[in-house]
Structures are given as C-alpha cells and as structure tokens.
Design an enzyme around this catalytic site. Structure first.
Site, mmCIF file in Angstrom:
data_model
loop_
_atom_site.group_PDB
_atom_site.id
_atom_site.type_symbol
_atom_site.label_atom_id
_atom_site.label_comp_id
_atom_site.label_asym_id
_atom_site.label_seq_id
_atom_site.Cartn_x
_atom_site.Cartn_y
_atom_site.Cartn_z
ATOM 1 C CG ASN A 44 -0.414 -0.141 2.523
ATOM 2 O OD1 ASN A 44 0.632 -0.752 2.701
ATOM 3 N ND2 ASN A 44 -1.060 0.437 3.520
ATOM 4 C CD GLU A 46 -1.545 4.883 4.394
ATOM 5 O OE1 GLU A 46 -1.077 5.727 5.189
ATOM 6 O OE2 GLU A 46 -2.282 3.935 4.746
ATOM 7 C CB CYS A 55 -5.267 -1.340 -1.761
ATOM 8 S SG CYS A 55 -6.599 -0.601 -0.814
ATOM 9 C CD GLU A 57 -5.325 -5.901 -1.286
ATOM 10 O OE1 GLU A 57 -4.734 -4.793 -1.175
ATOM 11 O OE2 GLU A 57 -6.132 -6.311 -0.454
ATOM 12 C CB CYS A 93 -10.813 -2.571 0.352
ATOM 13 S SG CYS A 93 -10.238 -1.863 -1.206
ATOM 14 C CB CYS A 96 -8.691 -4.508 -3.810
ATOM 15 S SG CYS A 96 -7.520 -3.175 -3.459
HETATM 16 N N1 THU Z 1 -5.312 -1.388 2.431
HETATM 17 C C1 THU Z 1 -4.760 -2.243 1.505
HETATM 18 O O1 THU Z 1 -3.614 -2.064 1.085
HETATM 19 N N2 THU Z 1 -5.515 -3.280 1.072
HETATM 20 C C2 THU Z 1 -6.800 -3.507 1.451
HETATM 21 O O2 THU Z 1 -7.481 -4.340 0.857
HETATM 22 C C3 THU Z 1 -7.369 -2.773 2.594
HETATM 23 C C4 THU Z 1 -6.650 -1.529 2.965
HETATM 24 C C5 THU Z 1 -4.519 -0.236 2.862
HETATM 25 C C6 THU Z 1 -5.049 1.086 2.430
HETATM 26 C C7 THU Z 1 -4.483 2.010 3.475
HETATM 27 O O3 THU Z 1 -3.172 2.374 3.066
HETATM 28 C C8 THU Z 1 -4.380 1.148 4.709
HETATM 29 O O4 THU Z 1 -4.467 -0.201 4.264
HETATM 30 C C9 THU Z 1 -5.478 1.400 5.742
HETATM 31 O O5 THU Z 1 -6.714 1.359 5.156
#
Ligand code: THU
Length: 146
Positions: A44, A46, A55, A57, A93, A96
């Site tokens: 991930n 940000e 994310c 994925e 999520c 994704c």
């Molecule tokens: N996140 C992912 O990388 N994958 C997911 O399927 C759920 C959330 C990340 C997004 C964000 O950077 C952090 O987790 C908190 O939501």
C-alpha cells in the site's frame, strides 16, 4: 499448490516491508501469481491528501497490467498495523475486489489471506465478491482482446 501458496505468502510478507503508510500505519503486502508462474508484488502506498492512496493488491495488479501481464491465478495478502505481528486476516477492500474482477476469473481466482506461511485461508474471488459486475456486462467476447 501448498508450496506455491507458501511461496506467494512469503513474497507478500516481504512486500509488506516496503509499505508506505505513514498516515494509517497499517501495512499491507500482496503477491500476485500470474498464469505463467511469475510473481508480481505490491504494497500500500499512501498520500498526504489521503484520497490518492493505493492498496497493496491494486499496486500489484496495476504493476502487472502495465507490464503486459493480464492472466492471474491467485493473490496472497498480508496486513496488520506497523510494528505488530500479523495476527489478523486482511481481506481485500471492495475496490480491490472490483479491480480483481476486471482481470480474474471469479470462480478460479484464489484469494489467500495469511497470518504466516502456515496460517492462511483461501477463497475464490466469486465467494468474496458474488453477483458482481464485470467486463462481460458491457461488451461481447473476450475483454482481454481489447
Ligand atoms: N489497504 C490495503 O492495502 N488493502 C486492502 O485491501 C485494505 C486496505 C490499505 C489502504 C491504506 O493504506 C491502509 O491499508 C489502511 O486502510
């Protein structure tokens, strides 16, 4: 498949170490298995503006697609707060899941969520994302030909 899954989890655990997540401090790693056996990883990433965050994925899938790879068999995902052991299963999520749906066969694509190489769960994308909307809704034929 067992050894293949464990190798994929190992790569996801490695990818998680590269997570750029100063805002949520929730670190996620993913490892995507392509049809030809290659593994593409993602973490991930940000952003100070929050919205542009990506994310793990989707990082892996977009990396692969941008390199010409569109045939996928499985993805392993590991996630947990920074500095903690991986004690939870981090399911993908909704966004994704929709992105997976674009490129992956729902009945056969395997989503692996893991705490370790030994502790993991496997589900088909169709189980996690039933009655979905996909490329076939918009056009006839094979969307991969486009
Ligand atoms: N996140 C992912 O990388 N994958 C997911 O399927 C759920 C959330 C990340 C997004 C964000 O950077 C952090 O987790 C908190 O939501």
């Amino acid at each position: 498949m067992q050894t293949e899954i464990q190798a994929l989890i190992r790569r996801a655990i490695e990818a998680r170490k590269l997570s750029y997540s100063p805002y949520s401090q929730y670190q996620v790693g993913a490892a995507l298995l392509a049809g030809d056996g290659q593994i593409i990883t993602g973490c991930n990433i940000e952003n100070a503006a929050y919205g542009p965050s990506n994310c793990a994925e989707r990082t892996a899938i977009f990396k692969a697609v941008s390199e010409g790879i569109r045939d996928f068999k499985a993805i392993a995902i590991v996630g947990s707060p920074a500095g903690e052991e991986i004690t939870q299963y981090a399911y993908p999520c909704g966004v994704c899941r929709q992105v997976m749906r674009e490129f992956c066969e729902p009945e056969s694509f395997q989503v692996i969520v893991a705490k370790s190489e030994k502790e993991y769960r496997v589900a088909a994308l169709a189980e996690l994302f039933p009655e979905s909307f996909g490329p076939e809704n918009l056009r006839d034929g094979n969307p991969k030909a486009f």
